[in-house]
Design a protein around this motif. Sequence first.
Motif, PDB file in Angstrom:
ATOM      1  N   THR A  35      11.029  -3.914  -4.521  1.00 15.21           N
ATOM      2  CA  THR A  35      10.231  -2.985  -3.776  1.00 15.21           C
ATOM      3  C   THR A  35      10.190  -3.567  -2.382  1.00 15.21           C
ATOM      4  O   THR A  35      10.380  -4.634  -2.102  1.00 15.21           O
ATOM      5  N   VAL A  36       9.466  -2.458  -1.539  1.00 16.51           N
ATOM      6  CA  VAL A  36       9.523  -2.843  -0.236  1.00 16.51           C
ATOM      7  C   VAL A  36       8.410  -3.653   0.195  1.00 16.51           C
ATOM      8  O   VAL A  36       8.310  -4.437   1.249  1.00 16.51           O
ATOM      9  N   PHE A  37       7.624  -4.062  -0.943  1.00 20.28           N
ATOM     10  CA  PHE A  37       6.246  -4.889  -0.734  1.00 20.28           C
ATOM     11  C   PHE A  37       6.653  -6.491  -1.095  1.00 20.28           C
ATOM     12  O   PHE A  37       5.807  -7.132  -0.758  1.00 20.28           O
ATOM     13  N   ASP A  38       7.837  -6.681  -1.593  1.00 22.19           N
ATOM     14  CA  ASP A  38       8.480  -7.951  -1.992  1.00 22.19           C
ATOM     15  C   ASP A  38       8.620  -8.888  -0.864  1.00 22.19           C
ATOM     16  O   ASP A  38       9.354  -8.343   0.035  1.00 22.19           O
ATOM     17  N   ALA A  39       8.240  -9.936  -0.828  1.00 25.00           N
ATOM     18  CA  ALA A  39       8.572 -11.171   0.125  1.00 25.00           C
ATOM     19  C   ALA A  39       9.628 -11.960  -0.395  1.00 25.00           C
ATOM     20  O   ALA A  39      10.060 -12.210  -1.712  1.00 25.00           O
ATOM     21  N   VAL A  40      10.498 -12.701   0.351  1.00 26.95           N
ATOM     22  CA  VAL A  40      11.605 -13.246   0.161  1.00 26.95           C
ATOM     23  C   VAL A  40      11.198 -14.512  -0.834  1.00 26.95           C
ATOM     24  O   VAL A  40      11.584 -14.941  -1.931  1.00 26.95           O
ATOM     25  N   ARG A 116      -1.144  -7.433  13.000  1.00 29.85           N
ATOM     26  CA  ARG A 116      -1.160  -8.690  13.417  1.00 29.85           C
ATOM     27  C   ARG A 116      -2.113  -9.431  12.349  1.00 29.85           C
ATOM     28  O   ARG A 116      -1.863 -10.895  12.124  1.00 29.85           O
ATOM     29  N   CYS A 117      -3.200  -8.766  11.790  1.00 32.24           N
ATOM     30  CA  CYS A 117      -4.149  -9.373  10.860  1.00 32.24           C
ATOM     31  C   CYS A 117      -3.438  -9.884   9.585  1.00 32.24           C
ATOM     32  O   CYS A 117      -3.690 -11.092   8.974  1.00 32.24           O
ATOM     33  N   GLY A 118      -2.317  -9.219   9.250  1.00 28.51           N
ATOM     34  CA  GLY A 118      -1.602  -9.248   7.851  1.00 28.51           C
ATOM     35  C   GLY A 118      -0.464 -10.208   8.158  1.00 28.51           C
ATOM     36  O   GLY A 118       0.121 -10.517   7.128  1.00 28.51           O
ATOM     37  N   GLY A 119      -0.082 -10.556   9.466  1.00 30.37           N
ATOM     38  CA  GLY A 119       1.170 -11.311   9.631  1.00 30.37           C
ATOM     39  C   GLY A 119       2.313 -10.911   9.318  1.00 30.37           C
ATOM     40  O   GLY A 119       3.389 -11.361   9.175  1.00 30.37           O
ATOM     41  N   ILE A 120       2.495  -9.268   9.613  1.00 25.28           N
ATOM     42  CA  ILE A 120       3.849  -8.506   9.689  1.00 25.28           C
ATOM     43  C   ILE A 120       3.670  -7.802  10.820  1.00 25.28           C
ATOM     44  O   ILE A 120       2.928  -7.727  11.746  1.00 25.28           O
ATOM     45  N   SER A 121       5.051  -7.250  10.998  1.00 21.96           N
ATOM     46  CA  SER A 121       5.095  -6.050  12.152  1.00 21.96           C
ATOM     47  C   SER A 121       4.447  -4.926  11.929  1.00 21.96           C
ATOM     48  O   SER A 121       4.201  -4.659  10.799  1.00 21.96           O
ATOM     49  N   SER A 122       4.102  -4.210  13.011  1.00 18.13           N
ATOM     50  CA  SER A 122       3.457  -2.737  12.935  1.00 18.13           C
ATOM     51  C   SER A 122       4.503  -1.947  12.186  1.00 18.13           C
ATOM     52  O   SER A 122       4.032  -0.968  11.420  1.00 18.13           O
ATOM     53  N   ALA A 123       5.748  -1.852  12.521  1.00 22.41           N
ATOM     54  CA  ALA A 123       6.852  -1.262  12.159  1.00 22.41           C
ATOM     55  C   ALA A 123       6.779  -1.413  10.391  1.00 22.41           C
ATOM     56  O   ALA A 123       6.964  -0.339   9.766  1.00 22.41           O
ATOM     57  N   GLU A 124       6.739  -2.457   9.924  1.00 19.45           N
ATOM     58  CA  GLU A 124       6.814  -2.904   8.471  1.00 19.45           C
ATOM     59  C   GLU A 124       5.507  -2.325   7.915  1.00 19.45           C
ATOM     60  O   GLU A 124       5.650  -1.741   6.850  1.00 19.45           O
ATOM     61  N   LEU A 125       4.143  -2.456   8.523  1.00 17.99           N
ATOM     62  CA  LEU A 125       3.306  -1.925   8.067  1.00 17.99           C
ATOM     63  C   LEU A 125       3.131  -0.497   7.845  1.00 17.99           C
ATOM     64  O   LEU A 125       2.775   0.061   6.985  1.00 17.99           O
ATOM     65  N   ASN A 126       3.846   0.180   8.938  1.00 19.90           N
ATOM     66  CA  ASN A 126       3.906   1.529   9.006  1.00 19.90           C
ATOM     67  C   ASN A 126       4.697   2.236   7.836  1.00 19.90           C
ATOM     68  O   ASN A 126       4.499   3.222   7.062  1.00 19.90           O
ATOM     69  N   ALA A 127       5.756   1.471   7.440  1.00 24.50           N
ATOM     70  CA  ALA A 127       6.579   1.897   6.248  1.00 24.50           C
ATOM     71  C   ALA A 127       5.857   1.632   5.118  1.00 24.50           C
ATOM     72  O   ALA A 127       6.247   2.316   4.065  1.00 24.50           O
ATOM     73  N   GLU A 129       2.651   1.488   4.577  1.00 24.88           N
ATOM     74  CA  GLU A 129       1.603   2.495   4.337  1.00 24.88           C
ATOM     75  C   GLU A 129       2.143   3.774   3.917  1.00 24.88           C
ATOM     76  O   GLU A 129       1.486   4.430   2.962  1.00 24.88           O
ATOM     77  N   ALA A 130       3.174   4.380   4.149  1.00 23.44           N
ATOM     78  CA  ALA A 130       3.705   5.525   3.714  1.00 23.44           C
ATOM     79  C   ALA A 130       4.367   5.400   2.485  1.00 23.44           C
ATOM     80  O   ALA A 130       4.110   6.472   1.718  1.00 23.44           O
ATOM     81  N   GLU A 131       4.922   4.404   2.084  1.00 25.09           N
ATOM     82  CA  GLU A 131       5.170   4.070   0.696  1.00 25.09           C
ATOM     83  C   GLU A 131       4.106   4.064  -0.107  1.00 25.09           C
ATOM     84  O   GLU A 131       4.360   4.772  -1.471  1.00 25.09           O
ATOM     85  N   MET A 132       3.041   3.292  -0.080  1.00 26.94           N
ATOM     86  CA  MET A 132       1.840   3.300  -0.847  1.00 26.94           C
ATOM     87  C   MET A 132       1.377   4.673  -0.977  1.00 26.94           C
ATOM     88  O   MET A 132       1.087   5.071  -2.021  1.00 26.94           O
ATOM     89  N   ASP A 137       0.555   9.346  -4.656  1.00 28.23           N
ATOM     90  CA  ASP A 137       0.392  10.836  -4.436  1.00 28.23           C
ATOM     91  C   ASP A 137      -0.718  11.362  -3.592  1.00 28.23           C
ATOM     92  O   ASP A 137      -1.305  12.453  -4.020  1.00 28.23           O
ATOM     93  N   TRP A 138      -1.003  10.424  -2.687  1.00 31.65           N
ATOM     94  CA  TRP A 138      -2.038  10.910  -1.582  1.00 31.65           C
ATOM     95  C   TRP A 138      -3.527  11.077  -2.125  1.00 31.65           C
ATOM     96  O   TRP A 138      -4.166  11.739  -1.788  1.00 31.65           O
ATOM     97  N   ARG A 139      -3.628  10.316  -3.576  1.00 34.58           N
ATOM     98  CA  ARG A 139      -5.008  10.419  -3.813  1.00 34.58           C
ATOM     99  C   ARG A 139      -5.644   9.083  -3.582  1.00 34.58           C
ATOM    100  O   ARG A 139      -5.479   8.125  -4.051  1.00 34.58           O
ATOM    101  N   LEU A 140      -6.272   9.282  -2.356  1.00 32.84           N
ATOM    102  CA  LEU A 140      -6.894   8.254  -1.503  1.00 32.84           C
ATOM    103  C   LEU A 140      -8.243   8.021  -1.408  1.00 32.84           C
ATOM    104  O   LEU A 140      -8.657   7.019  -0.913  1.00 32.84           O
ATOM    105  N   VAL A 141      -9.225   8.770  -2.191  1.00 33.69           N
ATOM    106  CA  VAL A 141     -10.417   8.778  -2.065  1.00 33.69           C
ATOM    107  C   VAL A 141     -10.737   8.203  -3.580  1.00 33.69           C
ATOM    108  O   VAL A 141     -10.701   9.218  -4.385  1.00 33.69           O
TER     109      VAL A 141
END
Length: 237
Positions: A35-40, A116-127, A129-132, A137-141
């Motif tokens: 998945t996109v969340f996996d680290a090497v 920056r807090c999480g130690g990743i790039s903003s582009a990666e976090l954007n991706a 976030e969209a995946e999650m 299913d946008w059930r976020l509350v």
Amino acid sequence: MDGDLTQELATLDLIARVISEVCACNCDMRATSPTVFDAVSEPPMSVYDYLARIRRYTKFNFNCFLVAIWYLGELSSKSAMFAMTKHNVHRLLITAITVASKASDDTYHANTFMARCGGISSAELNALEAEMCLRLDWRLVASRQDLERLSAALLLEHDAGYWNTFLNVPYDELLGGASLDAVSKAKLFGNDEQHSNDACGRPKERNWPMPLILAWPACLRRMNQVLFDPLQPIASS
């Protein structure tokens, strides 16, 4: 303020210990279900240090951390490949916390700051976030009942099975042609090659719930130890 931070960090320590135990129980599924969340490789920072770092640099309500953990339970229940492991837990956490702060509080930070807090790039976090959001299913509350059940599970108020949805092996595989004790031992300690490959393969369906005390006796014992006596080191079982 210092007293509030101390209490929050103590709560994060409990959350981190439970999450770490879940990660130790789960199989690494990167080979079959990446998945996109996996680290090497496994990140060197502990779960607690990671959560504490995020808390120290952010200003949103502490409940966002609980909402984030609820997200991860929902995500894991939808697909086993998103269950927390040592290789994906950091990215899952920073993403879930970022989303939770936006969905649950009036105060939140830009993705550039959270990255920056999480130690990743903003582009990666954007991706991420969209995946999650899509996977949830946008059930976020989270409802009040959702957070009350999570809080009760952290205190182990007759709800140990709550953490079952955070595990990534369905019980139909556990029951498939082998004794439950032998399979549980294989999942936890890797000393039964006959069943370890099947357990770490990509399951097509998940049949929850199953009482955690049946499927993961050693895992539950260690988790009980974390919750009941958090100052003691975890026994090797």
